[in-house]
Scaffold this active site. Structure first.
Site, mmCIF file in Angstrom:
data_model
loop_
_atom_site.group_PDB
_atom_site.id
_atom_site.type_symbol
_atom_site.label_atom_id
_atom_site.label_comp_id
_atom_site.label_asym_id
_atom_site.label_seq_id
_atom_site.Cartn_x
_atom_site.Cartn_y
_atom_site.Cartn_z
ATOM 1 N N ARG A 83 38.671 48.280 14.241
ATOM 2 C CA ARG A 83 39.692 47.227 15.399
ATOM 3 C C ARG A 83 40.606 48.691 16.873
ATOM 4 O O ARG A 83 40.525 48.029 17.726
ATOM 5 C CB ARG A 83 40.124 46.119 15.507
ATOM 6 C CG ARG A 83 39.674 44.962 15.312
ATOM 7 C CD ARG A 83 39.817 43.606 15.293
ATOM 8 N NE ARG A 83 40.113 43.553 14.050
ATOM 9 C CZ ARG A 83 41.874 43.736 13.500
ATOM 10 N NH1 ARG A 83 42.496 44.354 14.461
ATOM 11 N NH2 ARG A 83 42.821 43.691 12.344
ATOM 12 N N TYR A 137 29.091 32.682 36.983
ATOM 13 C CA TYR A 137 28.415 32.028 36.212
ATOM 14 C C TYR A 137 29.495 30.783 35.476
ATOM 15 O O TYR A 137 29.939 30.966 35.498
ATOM 16 C CB TYR A 137 28.786 33.478 34.611
ATOM 17 C CG TYR A 137 27.867 33.461 33.645
ATOM 18 C CD1 TYR A 137 26.930 32.929 33.552
ATOM 19 C CD2 TYR A 137 28.936 33.460 32.632
ATOM 20 C CE1 TYR A 137 26.307 32.040 32.050
ATOM 21 C CE2 TYR A 137 28.708 32.617 31.446
ATOM 22 C CZ TYR A 137 27.403 32.095 30.901
ATOM 23 O OH TYR A 137 26.458 32.373 29.476
ATOM 24 N N ASP A 202 32.474 41.050 38.757
ATOM 25 C CA ASP A 202 31.478 40.979 37.812
ATOM 26 C C ASP A 202 30.324 41.465 38.967
ATOM 27 O O ASP A 202 29.848 40.608 39.519
ATOM 28 C CB ASP A 202 31.597 39.174 37.602
ATOM 29 C CG ASP A 202 30.061 39.307 36.550
ATOM 30 O OD1 ASP A 202 29.510 40.264 36.550
ATOM 31 O OD2 ASP A 202 30.722 38.038 35.979
ATOM 32 N N LYS A 227 22.619 41.868 29.598
ATOM 33 C CA LYS A 227 22.114 41.466 30.628
ATOM 34 C C LYS A 227 21.742 42.645 31.277
ATOM 35 O O LYS A 227 20.267 43.450 30.069
ATOM 36 C CB LYS A 227 22.506 40.976 31.869
ATOM 37 C CG LYS A 227 23.519 39.896 31.321
ATOM 38 C CD LYS A 227 22.777 38.378 31.379
ATOM 39 C CE LYS A 227 23.417 37.167 30.602
ATOM 40 N NZ LYS A 227 24.211 36.754 31.539
#
Ligand SMILES: *Cc1c(COP(=O)(O)O)cnc(C)c1O
Length: 408
Positions: A83, A137, A202, A227
């Site tokens: 992590r 979005y 973004d 994407k």
């Protein structure tokens, strides 16, 4: 559309920009994050699936954990535990930072995990207020509107940003081109309006191939790497490119909340980056042809296509958009975008369904709007499929070049 929305730059400016190594973007796409491979005697990057890293020196481990808790810098040597960091994921982060022209990048399990981490970083500094420009979005809009992470949002247009800032504003958030209307903002003007408040852009739709927001004053550049960066529809991921100080805070939040990227996903993303410029340019050339044909078609009321170009096209039909979705055969009827194959979806039903209907329509996301993510197929095959999916050519519908609406 809002007249304050104008194009920020010509795409060729950004494509030709070279990174800190002095290399062009296309070269960085292939080589960044791989600089040490030849010395290791490797060609393909190794995938490190370790969740933990053995050490006989627990004093040294304690020092590394203390250093991470202080600065959030990537630990020197093995990461102690999965992590805190992963060497394969770090290669993707290095490469994306070089493509975006930032000091660092921090990868997450999804775009939404990346945005969540940014909001948590700012909220933990006592700065819970966010100023944002619609459309975003759908799930980003929802996360802010619902205040799921304790943030409070003020929605404004780009011209209203400066007036919307408060002493507790921790972030200004814009998408350009925006999902799904492809509206653009003048990034330089917006960054100026933010003053000392960090601007997050973004950049999922543009990718660093068409636009590098950090060069226009954005302090944080976010991608749904699901994407274009991944590019093949087989990786769910997010990433934030930013300066090292914010990257440290983001790594600490990632460590504490656990939204890490799997190493195999990191490998696939690094592989995806190497073809990013070629894919974006080829898909954009297809998109430009489809834009011309859609704009000249009497069954289409409006076409939205950004000034910077790209492979995303939105259009409004005179008929029933659900019928169009039901009739495609080559084009994939699915949400998401940025894959090698062409995808079509109805934002009001899927990607932006979670946004209140009035807010959605107010942001320009009409009920007849369809969003097309243009892929790498032959453009005439794509048009043949779209042409059939659009249905009968009914008499009386208007057809003119004015049907093409640049997103301004
Ligand atoms: C898909 C998307 C997101 C969310 O990313 P996930 O990887 O699906 O979590 C954020 N912003 C934009 C513009 C997107 O298209």
């Amino acid at each position: 559309m809002d007249s304050a929305r104008t194009h920020s730059t010509s795409p060729s400016d950004d494509v030709r920009t070279t990174g800190p190594t002095g290399r062009a973007l296309a070269t960085e796409a292939v080589h960044a994050g791989r600089d040490d491979l030849a010395a290791l005697g490797l060609h393909a990057p190794p995938i490190d699936l370790s969740t933990t890293y053995p050490s006989y020196d627990s004093r040294g481990e304690a020092a590394r954990i203390d250093a991470f808790a202080t600065t959030g810098a990537d630990p020197d040597g093995p990461p102690v535990y999965g992590r805190l960091g992963n060497p394969t994921v770090a290669r993707f982060e290095t490469a994306l930072a070089r493509l975006e022209g930032t000091e660092a990048a921090v990868a997450f399990a999804s775009g939404m995990a990346a945005l969540s981490a940014v909001l948590l970083v700012r909220a933990s500094a006592g700065l819970r207020h966010v100023v944002a420009v619609r459309p975003l979005y759908g799930c980003s809009d929802h996360l802010l509107t619902a205040g799921l992470l304790g943030s409070e949002v003020t929605w404004t247009d780009p011209a209203g940003i400066a007036d919307a800032l408060r002493p507790d504003t921790g972030l200004v958030l814009v998408e350009s081109p925006a999902n799904p209307t492809l509206a653009e903002v003048d990034l330089r003007a917006v960054a100026h309006a933010c003053g000392s408040v960090p601007l997050l852009v973004d950049n999922t739709f543009a990718t660093p191939v068409l636009q590098r927001p950090a060069g226009h004053g954005a302090r944080l550049v976010l991608h749904s790497a699901t994407k274009y960066l991944g590019g093949h529809g087989d990786v769910l991921a997010g990433v934030v490119a930013c300066d090292e100080e914010l990257a440290g805070r983001l790594r600490q939040v990632r460590f504490a909340t656990g939204g890490v990227l799997h190493p195999l996903a990191g490998y696939l993303l690094l592989r995806g980056l190497s073809t990013l410029p070629v894919r974006v340019r080829a898909a954009s050339a297809n998109a430009a042809v489809l834009v011309e044909r859609l704009a000249a078609d009497p069954r289409v009321a409006r076409v939205h296509y950004p000034r910077i170009g790209g492979a995303m096209v939105s259009f409004e039909v005179h008929g029933d958009p659900h019928e169009v979705i039901g009739r495609v055969r080559l084009i994939t009827p699915a949400v998401s975008l940025g894959s090698v194959d062409t995808l079509i979806q109805h934002p009001a039903s899927i990607s932006h369904r979670i946004v209140d209907a009035d807010d959605r329509r107010g942001a320009g996301v009409g009920d007849r709007l369809l969003r097309l993510s243009v892929g790498l197929e032959d453009v005439d095959d794509l048009w043949a499929d779209l042409d059939r999916a659009l249905g009968e050519r009914t008499a009386g519908a208007s057809s003119s070049r004015e049907a093409l609406v640049r997103a301004d």
